[in-house]
Design an enzyme around this catalytic site. Structure first.
Site, PDB file in Angstrom:
ATOM      1  N   LEU A  29     -32.798  12.899  -4.947  1.00 18.48           N
ATOM      2  CA  LEU A  29     -33.213  11.630  -4.368  1.00 18.48           C
ATOM      3  C   LEU A  29     -33.623  11.809  -2.915  1.00 18.48           C
ATOM      4  O   LEU A  29     -32.886  12.406  -2.130  1.00 18.48           O
ATOM      5  CB  LEU A  29     -32.071  10.609  -4.458  1.00 18.48           C
ATOM      6  CG  LEU A  29     -32.275   9.272  -3.737  1.00 18.48           C
ATOM      7  CD1 LEU A  29     -33.371   8.447  -4.417  1.00 18.48           C
ATOM      8  CD2 LEU A  29     -30.961   8.477  -3.681  1.00 18.48           C
ATOM      9  N   GLU A  49     -28.735   8.974  17.177  1.00 18.36           N
ATOM     10  CA  GLU A  49     -27.401   8.383  17.119  1.00 18.36           C
ATOM     11  C   GLU A  49     -26.994   8.089  15.677  1.00 18.36           C
ATOM     12  O   GLU A  49     -25.854   8.322  15.279  1.00 18.36           O
ATOM     13  CB  GLU A  49     -27.368   7.097  17.959  1.00 18.36           C
ATOM     14  CG  GLU A  49     -27.408   7.330  19.456  1.00 18.36           C
ATOM     15  CD  GLU A  49     -26.212   8.120  19.939  1.00 18.36           C
ATOM     16  OE1 GLU A  49     -25.066   7.726  19.615  1.00 18.36           O
ATOM     17  OE2 GLU A  49     -26.413   9.139  20.634  1.00 18.36           O
ATOM     18  N   CYS A  96     -33.214 -14.766  12.877  1.00 18.85           N
ATOM     19  CA  CYS A  96     -33.711 -14.193  11.629  1.00 18.85           C
ATOM     20  C   CYS A  96     -33.044 -14.831  10.417  1.00 18.85           C
ATOM     21  O   CYS A  96     -33.688 -15.015   9.373  1.00 18.85           O
ATOM     22  CB  CYS A  96     -33.515 -12.677  11.621  1.00 18.85           C
ATOM     23  SG  CYS A  96     -34.759 -11.789  12.579  1.00 18.85           S
TER      24      CYS A  96
END
Length: 393
Positions: free
Chosen positions: A162, A192, A357
């Protein structure tokens, strides 16, 4: 006090209070639930055209303060903007995307602070839409359900290879390896993210199954080595001009008979222009520099032109509204802790972004779609069951 306000403002009826720098107040309705505290006198004149970009930018820059729950702030400010600002109907500009630009944009957003993201994301730090099968799930449960749904749609089998494009903190990669027995190659442009993702892979003893690398999607191998490909919350960074190349790269990376899942945010309008009376401008400036949202029709067209066949599409818009609501509330519940992790301006941006959002998805300003495609064999045959029943059984 009333004479100091632009005439258009004086006629409004809203659950809103305006407090000026000198202490004077004016209420636009009998029971204000939100107070805008104007600290910059020059801002009053700009209230004749209070776009969400103007209001958000003024809050981020400290020219105004907002009192009330952040969810209510977003709702009332949208009503204010609706009353005085017309939705623009202009074609979107196209942004040039190259490797350096994309790397800088990703770093700006994702390299902020792992601890900050960990404060309001689920335990696996899935920074994408959860899946609420009943509506009663916790955030952790919804994200695990999303991982499972993606893996089942991809019909993952033990031993398959995958590719996870934009693997983030590695939650999906680890889930697929652990629960479905696949080998995973994941890529990200965030240093990070990669650091913490690798730490978590090692902590679970999955080093032999999960390989995560700092790599641009344009540098992926093009030899069809992957059985399945998943891309979650990544193609929003690709840009309209690069969609064809992006789809062709995924098509060349997967074997014949393999499956490609693209899970990402899509635009309301077919030309990709933003909605929300300046909300998109705010996000582009402060949150996702150089981000562009294609419409579902644009994305399926590019997938098809790349030699893949679209076999399934599912909208998860209301699932993302609920996910973002969880994120926003978790951040609001931990503002004191968050303030020690990131600068004040950054925290202001994220408070508006998450709550805004959630509101945008709930009201249909933007959508999110899971697009499943396959690479047919040369004779046109597919490696798929005749129905979707296996996904949900």
């Amino acid at each position: 006090m009333l004479a100091q306000l632009p005439p258009a403002l004086q006629k409004l009826q809203l659950p809103l209070r305006l407090r000026l720098w000198d202490g004077h107040e004016f209420s636009f309705g009998p029971t204000p639930s939100v107070t805008i505290v104007v600290k910059d006198p020059a801002l009053v004149a700009e209230f004749t055209h209070p776009s969400l970009d103007l209001l958000g930018s003024a809050f981020v820059e400290g020219r105004l303060e907002l009192e009330g729950s952040i969810t209510e702030v977003i709702r009332v400010c949208d009503e204010l903007s609706q009353a005085l600002v017309e939705e623009e109907d202009t074609a979107p500009s196209r942004i040039h995307h190259d490797k350096a630009t994309d790397a800088a944009s990703i770093s700006y957003h994702y390299d902020l602070s792992n601890d900050f993201y960990q404060l309001w994301l689920d335990r696996d730090m899935a920074y994408s839409c959860g899946y609420f099968e009943t509506g009663e799930e916790s955030l952790d449960e919804a994200q695990q359900a999303k991982f499972r749904l993606l893996c089942r749609k991809l019909r993952l089998k033990p031993g398959e290879y995958l590719l996870d494009v934009g693997c983030g903190w590695g939650g999906l990669a680890r889930f697929a390896a652990r629960e479905f027995g696949v080998k995973v190659f994941g890529i990200t442009l965030s240093k990070e993210q990669l650091k913490l993702a690798r730490e978590r892979v090692n902590a679970e003893g999955l080093q032999d199954k999960v390989d995560l690398q700092l790599l641009d999607y344009r540098d992926l191998p093009q030899d069809g080595r992957f059985d399945k490909i998943v891309s979650v919350g990544m193609f929003e960074h690709v840009g309209h001009a690069n969609l064809r190349e992006y789809c062709e790269i995924l098509s060349n990376a997967v074997r014949e008979g393999g499956l490609v899942m693209n899970h990402g945010i899509t635009a309301k309008h077919t030309d990709g222009r933003p909605v929300g009376r300046g909300a998109g401008d705010f996000i582009e400036r402060y949150v996702f520099p150089n981000g562009e949202l294609p419409h579902l029709s644009m994305m399926t067209a590019e997938i098809s032109e790349a030699g893949l066949e679209v076999v399934d599409v599912e909208s998860l818009r209301l699932h993302y509204a609920r996910t973002l609501g969880h994120w926003s509330q978790r951040l609001e519940d931990n503002l004191d802790v968050a303030a020690k992790m990131v600068p004040e301006q950054i925290l202001r941006i994220w408070r508006l972004y998450l709550a805004g959002c959630a509101y945008a998805f709930a009201h249909g300003w933007i959508n999110i779609d899971q697009i499943l495609a396959t690479k047919p064999h040369a004779d046109g045959t597919l490696e798929l069951p005749p129905t979707r029943a296996d996904i949900y059984s």
